[in-house]
Design an enzyme around this catalytic site. Structure first.
Site, mmCIF file in Angstrom:
data_model
loop_
_atom_site.group_PDB
_atom_site.id
_atom_site.type_symbol
_atom_site.label_atom_id
_atom_site.label_comp_id
_atom_site.label_asym_id
_atom_site.label_seq_id
_atom_site.Cartn_x
_atom_site.Cartn_y
_atom_site.Cartn_z
ATOM 1 N N THR A 117 0.824 -1.201 0.000
ATOM 2 C CA THR A 117 0.000 0.000 0.000
ATOM 3 C C THR A 117 0.860 1.254 0.000
ATOM 4 O OG1 THR A 117 -1.535 1.307 1.331
ATOM 5 C CG2 THR A 117 -0.121 -0.194 2.528
ATOM 6 N N TYR A 141 -2.127 -0.742 10.346
ATOM 7 C CA TYR A 141 -2.366 -1.347 9.025
ATOM 8 C C TYR A 141 -1.146 -1.137 8.126
ATOM 9 C CZ TYR A 141 -3.726 -1.461 4.156
ATOM 10 O OH TYR A 141 -3.740 -1.697 2.808
#
Ligand code: UDP
Length: 325
Positions: A117, A141
């Protein structure tokens, strides 16, 4: 022919990759727990129902199928939840990836494409982010993805695991044939939530933060069509099969759109009003994430086909109208 294992292949991006690979004639095995994935997204390849938390299950999958390479999508993905419950992210994302890698090494499978990401970059120190931008995750995350990237580098060093980390900017849009699309429970992403508001399924869309150092005070993001992401996975796989070295690639269009701009595009595409409320910043959010995807273009030969944000929102709108009818 060796098969491609797709973890999380019943999820949003994984299912689009399963479709793209199958359409090219490759044999696909989808592995999914269906905790977050969807049974009705299982339209391509064989299916193995189980969890990466279960080493015996993983071992059985690798002994049953002749796997040549793995696309690893399976993960928890909600930034806000990760701030509240980090243990879920370090367990499900980091520990379970180690289980997958153990099973891969035992079966001598040495090629992996990993869903990373743009959140690994944290707050950008340049206007446009290239792969050598410093990594400074802002949420558990993002840290979980960063840690996995490091684990993959260490496995390459120790065992020769060749891998590509694809750092997605903001995945959005839906399959052009309308067969699959974005469906998260609960939904936390901007474009689906705006479209839920357009459909009257929620009262409004809340803007998280209007005091960011951006032109209209709301966060800038680089939205990339899910079909373009799926195509990048195909190209990353081909790159590894041809003997490409381990590395990361950004996947984005190189254009930043603010939250307010996306709401305006959704109003235009849907012809609906879409009421807005303004709220405080969401913890863990970066003010702006805009990619340079030059490396993916130059090295993988990847070129996004659906870079217009209107196409992205239109395909999402078509999907949500059908899915939520
Ligand atoms: N966002 C928002 N309202 C929402 C959901 C998201 O204002 O209900 C903002 C969020 O703060 C971020 C952008 O929209 O700046 C994109 O968020 P999303 O969760 O879709 O993706 P992320 O950038 O976190 O991967």
């Amino acid at each position: 022919m060796q098969k491609t294992l797709i973890t999380g292949g019943a999820g949003y991006i994984g299912s689009h990759a399963a479709k793209a690979l199958s359409q090219l004639g490759r044999e696909v095995v989808v592995l999914d727990s269906l905790v977050a994935g969807h049974r009705d997204f299982l339209k391509w390849g064989e299916f193995e129902n189980g969890d990466l938390a279960d080493p015996a299950f993983l071992k059985s999958v690798f002994s049953k199928h002749d796997i040549g390479e793995v696309l690893h999508f399976a993960a928890f993905i909600a930034v806000g939840e990760s701030v509240e419950k980090p243990e879920l992210y370090y367990g499900n994302n980091v520990r379970n990836t180690l289980n997958l890698l153990d099973a891969m090494m035992a079966a001598d499978v040495k090629r992996l494409v990993f869903s990373s990401t743009a959140a690994v970059y944290g707050e950008p120190v340049t206007d446009v982010i290239a792969e050598d931008h410093p990594l400074s995750p802002l949420s558990p995350y993002a840290w979980s993805k960063r840690m996995i990237e490091q684990i993959l580098a260490d496995f390459d060093h120790a065992y020769g695991l060749k891998h590509v980390c694809l750092r997605y900017f903001n995945a959005a849009g839906a399959d052009l044939d309308g067969e699959i699309g974005e469906r998260h429970q609960p939904e936390t992403h901007l474009i689906p939530l705006i479209l839920h508001a357009a459909l009257g399924l929620r009262d409004n869309i809340t803007i998280f933060g209007t005091d960011y150092p951006t032109p209209d005070g709301t966060c800038l993001r680089d939205y990339i069509h899910v079909t373009d992401l799926a195509d990048a996975h195909v190209k990353a796989l081909e790159y590894l099969i041809k003997g490409g070295d381990s590395r990361a690639f950004n996947l984005g269009n190189g254009n930043g759109f603010s939250v307010r701009e996306i709401i305006d595009v959704a109003r235009e595409v849907s012809g609906r009003e879409i009421p807005v409320t303004e709220s405080t910043r969401r913890p863990g959010d970066s003010p702006a994430l805009v990619s340079s995807a030059a490396a993916a273009r130059d090295i993988l030969g990847w070129k996004p086909q659906f870079g217009d944000v209107r196409d992205i929102v239109r395909t999402a709108w078509n999907w949500h109208q059908k899915d939520l009818a």
